[in-house]
Design a protein around this motif. Structure first.
Motif, short mmCIF file in Angstrom:
data_model
loop_
_atom_site.label_atom_id
_atom_site.label_comp_id
_atom_site.label_asym_id
_atom_site.label_seq_id
_atom_site.Cartn_x
_atom_site.Cartn_y
_atom_site.Cartn_z
N CYS A 1 -32.11 -21.97 25.36
CA CYS A 1 -31.62 -23.27 24.93
C CYS A 1 -30.28 -23.63 25.58
O CYS A 1 -29.79 -24.72 25.41
N CYS B 1 -27.52 -18.15 26.08
CA CYS B 1 -28.96 -18.07 25.88
C CYS B 1 -29.65 -18.85 27.01
O CYS B 1 -29.32 -20.01 27.24
N CYS C 1 -31.01 -21.24 18.72
CA CYS C 1 -32.47 -21.38 18.63
C CYS C 1 -33.13 -20.19 17.93
O CYS C 1 -34.35 -20.19 17.76
N CYS D 1 -30.14 -15.49 19.49
CA CYS D 1 -29.37 -16.69 19.78
C CYS D 1 -28.97 -17.35 18.46
O CYS D 1 -29.79 -17.48 17.56
#
Ligand SMILES: [Zn+2]
Length: 100
Positions: free
Chosen positions: A90, A87, A61, A58
């Motif tokens: 997050c 993702c 994050c 990601c």
């Protein structure tokens, strides 16, 4: 650096990514470790991060997100071939152009 070493490193990276993806469901901790190990090998051998590795992290994050398990991948509908990756950890969504 010898090209042979770089080739071996790349192979290890591929193996790590594949097993990280297959472990993502049953053993998320292990897959997270394998993915970050793959990333460390890239840094150590100064290898350009392969496409497969770039789409499984990601952007926001920095977690390892296995396609279809903790990320959603959708194909873009524009003429430019792209995929959108969301993702699940997050909620961040980003777009990737598929290399031709
Ligand atoms: Zn994320």
């Amino acid at each position: 650096m010898k090209p042979a070493l770089r080739k071996i490193a790349l192979e290890r990276i591929q193996i790590l990514i594949n097993s990280a993806i297959s472990n993502a469901k049953m053993n998320p901790d292990l897959s997270q470790r394998q993915a970050s190990l793959a990333q460390r090998i890239c840094t150590r051998y100064k290898i350009r991060v392969p496409y497969e590795l770039r789409i499984v992290f990601c952007k926001k994050c920095k977690s390892f997100i296995a396609p279809g398990i903790n990320s959603k991948i959708r194909l873009g509908r524009a003429s430019v071939k792209s995929i959108r990756i969301s993702c699940n950890l997050c909620g961040h969504t980003y777009r990737k152009i598929i290399p031709q």
